[in-house]
Design a protein around this motif. Structure first.
Motif, PDB file in Angstrom:
ATOM      1  N   HIS A  60       0.837  -1.194   0.000  1.00  0.00           N
ATOM      2  CA  HIS A  60       0.000   0.000   0.000  1.00  0.00           C
ATOM      3  C   HIS A  60       0.874   1.247   0.000  1.00  0.00           C
ATOM      4  CE1 HIS A  60       1.045   0.250   4.266  1.00  0.00           C
ATOM      5  NE2 HIS A  60       0.711  -1.030   4.337  1.00  0.00           N
ATOM      6  N   PRO A  61       0.313   2.368  -0.397  1.00  0.00           N
ATOM      7  CA  PRO A  61       1.043   3.618  -0.243  1.00  0.00           C
ATOM      8  C   PRO A  61       1.281   3.897   1.242  1.00  0.00           C
ATOM      9  CG  PRO A  61      -0.754   3.885  -1.809  1.00  0.00           C
ATOM     10  CD  PRO A  61      -0.945   2.549  -1.140  1.00  0.00           C
ATOM     11  N   TYR A  62       2.418   4.513   1.541  1.00  0.00           N
ATOM     12  CA  TYR A  62       2.723   4.871   2.914  1.00  0.00           C
ATOM     13  C   TYR A  62       3.659   6.078   2.903  1.00  0.00           C
ATOM     14  CZ  TYR A  62       2.320   3.726   7.837  1.00  0.00           C
ATOM     15  OH  TYR A  62       1.995   3.743   9.176  1.00  0.00           O
ATOM     16  N   ALA A  63       4.152   6.461   4.056  1.00  0.00           N
ATOM     17  CA  ALA A  63       4.990   7.656   4.155  1.00  0.00           C
ATOM     18  C   ALA A  63       6.444   7.269   4.411  1.00  0.00           C
ATOM     19  CB  ALA A  63       4.481   8.555   5.269  1.00  0.00           C
ATOM     20  N   ARG A  64       7.318   7.911   3.708  1.00  0.00           N
ATOM     21  CA  ARG A  64       8.764   7.715   3.842  1.00  0.00           C
ATOM     22  C   ARG A  64       9.176   7.887   5.305  1.00  0.00           C
ATOM     23  NH1 ARG A  64      11.647   8.904  -0.494  1.00  0.00           N
ATOM     24  NH2 ARG A  64       9.897  10.151  -1.193  1.00  0.00           N
ATOM     25  N   GLY A  65      10.047   7.001   5.761  1.00  0.00           N
ATOM     26  CA  GLY A  65      10.590   7.128   7.101  1.00  0.00           C
ATOM     27  C   GLY A  65       9.716   6.557   8.205  1.00  0.00           C
ATOM     28  N   ARG A  66       8.603   5.938   7.840  1.00  0.00           N
ATOM     29  CA  ARG A  66       7.731   5.310   8.835  1.00  0.00           C
ATOM     30  C   ARG A  66       7.380   3.914   8.343  1.00  0.00           C
ATOM     31  NH1 ARG A  66       4.207  10.248   8.502  1.00  0.00           N
ATOM     32  NH2 ARG A  66       2.563   8.839   7.844  1.00  0.00           N
ATOM     33  N   VAL A  67       7.087   3.034   9.277  1.00  0.00           N
ATOM     34  CA  VAL A  67       6.592   1.702   8.935  1.00  0.00           C
ATOM     35  C   VAL A  67       5.343   1.442   9.766  1.00  0.00           C
ATOM     36  CG1 VAL A  67       8.842   0.776   8.263  1.00  0.00           C
ATOM     37  CG2 VAL A  67       8.079   0.530  10.609  1.00  0.00           C
ATOM     38  N   GLU A 119       9.487   5.214  -5.600  1.00  0.00           N
ATOM     39  CA  GLU A 119      10.238   4.218  -4.846  1.00  0.00           C
ATOM     40  C   GLU A 119       9.308   3.338  -4.030  1.00  0.00           C
ATOM     41  OE1 GLU A 119      12.518   5.533  -1.135  1.00  0.00           O
ATOM     42  OE2 GLU A 119      12.315   7.410  -2.247  1.00  0.00           O
ATOM     43  N   MET A 120       9.821   2.135  -3.760  1.00  0.00           N
ATOM     44  CA  MET A 120       9.150   1.176  -2.893  1.00  0.00           C
ATOM     45  C   MET A 120      10.021   1.000  -1.663  1.00  0.00           C
ATOM     46  SD  MET A 120       7.687  -1.799  -5.439  1.00  0.00           S
ATOM     47  CE  MET A 120       9.276  -2.534  -5.711  1.00  0.00           C
ATOM     48  N   ARG A 121       9.371   0.736  -0.544  1.00  0.00           N
ATOM     49  CA  ARG A 121      10.097   0.471   0.692  1.00  0.00           C
ATOM     50  C   ARG A 121       9.491  -0.732   1.386  1.00  0.00           C
ATOM     51  NH1 ARG A 121      12.776   5.737   3.344  1.00  0.00           N
ATOM     52  NH2 ARG A 121      13.419   6.712   1.401  1.00  0.00           N
ATOM     53  N   LEU A 122      10.265  -1.303   2.295  1.00  0.00           N
ATOM     54  CA  LEU A 122       9.816  -2.470   3.053  1.00  0.00           C
ATOM     55  C   LEU A 122      10.720  -2.684   4.242  1.00  0.00           C
ATOM     56  CD1 LEU A 122      12.056  -4.900   2.364  1.00  0.00           C
ATOM     57  CD2 LEU A 122      10.827  -4.893   0.220  1.00  0.00           C
ATOM     58  N   LEU A 123      10.306  -3.587   5.110  1.00  0.00           N
ATOM     59  CA  LEU A 123      11.158  -4.078   6.184  1.00  0.00           C
ATOM     60  C   LEU A 123      11.533  -5.500   5.845  1.00  0.00           C
ATOM     61  CD1 LEU A 123       9.720  -2.994   9.645  1.00  0.00           C
ATOM     62  CD2 LEU A 123      11.843  -2.306   8.554  1.00  0.00           C
ATOM     63  N   SER A 124      12.804  -5.769   5.807  1.00  0.00           N
ATOM     64  CA  SER A 124      13.293  -7.129   5.600  1.00  0.00           C
ATOM     65  C   SER A 124      13.378  -7.804   6.968  1.00  0.00           C
ATOM     66  CB  SER A 124      14.665  -7.073   4.942  1.00  0.00           C
ATOM     67  OG  SER A 124      15.288  -8.325   4.989  1.00  0.00           O
ATOM     68  N   VAL A 125      12.756  -8.982   7.093  1.00  0.00           N
ATOM     69  CA  VAL A 125      12.805  -9.761   8.337  1.00  0.00           C
ATOM     70  C   VAL A 125      13.151 -11.208   7.992  1.00  0.00           C
ATOM     71  CG1 VAL A 125      11.162  -8.282   9.567  1.00  0.00           C
ATOM     72  CG2 VAL A 125      10.311 -10.255   8.286  1.00  0.00           C
ATOM     73  N   ASN A 126      13.395 -12.005   9.003  1.00  0.00           N
ATOM     74  CA  ASN A 126      13.692 -13.435   8.815  1.00  0.00           C
ATOM     75  C   ASN A 126      14.860 -13.680   7.868  1.00  0.00           C
ATOM     76  OD1 ASN A 126      11.686 -14.284  10.557  1.00  0.00           O
ATOM     77  ND2 ASN A 126      10.152 -14.472   8.948  1.00  0.00           N
ATOM     78  N   ASN A 127      15.887 -12.852   7.959  1.00  0.00           N
ATOM     79  CA  ASN A 127      17.077 -13.027   7.121  1.00  0.00           C
ATOM     80  C   ASN A 127      16.771 -13.029   5.627  1.00  0.00           C
ATOM     81  OD1 ASN A 127      18.909 -13.283   9.364  1.00  0.00           O
ATOM     82  ND2 ASN A 127      17.993 -15.295   9.699  1.00  0.00           N
ATOM     83  N   SER A 149       8.884  -3.246  16.566  1.00  0.00           N
ATOM     84  CA  SER A 149       7.840  -4.269  16.638  1.00  0.00           C
ATOM     85  C   SER A 149       8.130  -5.455  15.721  1.00  0.00           C
ATOM     86  CB  SER A 149       6.459  -3.674  16.320  1.00  0.00           C
ATOM     87  OG  SER A 149       6.370  -3.250  14.978  1.00  0.00           O
ATOM     88  N   TYR A 150       9.174  -5.351  14.895  1.00  0.00           N
ATOM     89  CA  TYR A 150       9.507  -6.412  13.944  1.00  0.00           C
ATOM     90  C   TYR A 150      10.756  -7.213  14.314  1.00  0.00           C
ATOM     91  CZ  TYR A 150       5.996  -4.345  10.928  1.00  0.00           C
ATOM     92  OH  TYR A 150       4.816  -3.882  10.414  1.00  0.00           O
TER      93      TYR A 150
END
Length: 161
Positions: A60-67, A119-127, A149-150
């Motif tokens: 989804h769309p979101y704001a830079r610098g926040r998750v 640009e796209m952003r994400l949080l990488s988890v689980n290696n 929280s992740y």
């Protein structure tokens, strides 16, 4: 197995799959429903020939610098949304190794570009950092983002489109 738009009827099997794959990153069914309602165009399912769900993607769309905080509803999209955020991609064990994850990343990138995002952003988890790096994502070093929280290995990443 084609990727297709997620529907409300898909939420129970998607939730079951999420619980099996993301044992350390629980999100309630209501939170998943909130994300689908907030941005249906970014929610996809991978359907088998017999109609079972073997994967899903939530973005989804979101704001830079926040998750988004894990297991909390979005409550709508932020007014200052300036990036396309990949919240989750999960593939059932039986469907892995067939490039479904790679395909959905490119599908989401095309949708993000079409919607005007750069640009796209994400949080990488689980290696999973190596997977994301191969898809053109790199670690964001210039912003402080609360990823607590992740878990400890969460890495904030971006890909320019």
């Amino acid at each position: 197995m084609p990727w297709r738009p997620m529907t409300v009827a898909d939420l129970p099997p998607v939730f079951t799959l999420a619980c099996a794959i993301h044992v350390d990153f629980f999100e309630a069914l209501e939170v998943m429903a909130d994300k689908l309602a907030a941005y249906p165009a970014g929610c996809l399912t991978l359907e088998t020939a017999n109609g079972d769900i073997s994967g899903y993607a939530v973005s989804h769309p979101y704001a830079r610098g926040r998750v988004p905080t894990l297991n909390h509803p979005l409550g709508g999209l932020p007014a200052d949304a300036d990036i396309y955020y990949i919240h989750d991609i999960a593939i059932d064990t039986a469907a892995r190794g067939q490039r479904h994850a790679e395909a959905v990343v490119e599908l989401l990138a095309a949708r993000a570009r079409a919607a005007g995002f750069r640009e796209m952003r994400l949080l990488s988890v689980n290696n999973s950092g190596t997977f994301w790096s191969r898809r053109g994502f790199g670690r964001v070093h210039d912003e402080l983002v609360d990823v607590s929280s992740y878990g400890q290995d969460a890495t904030y990443m971006r890909r320019f489109l």
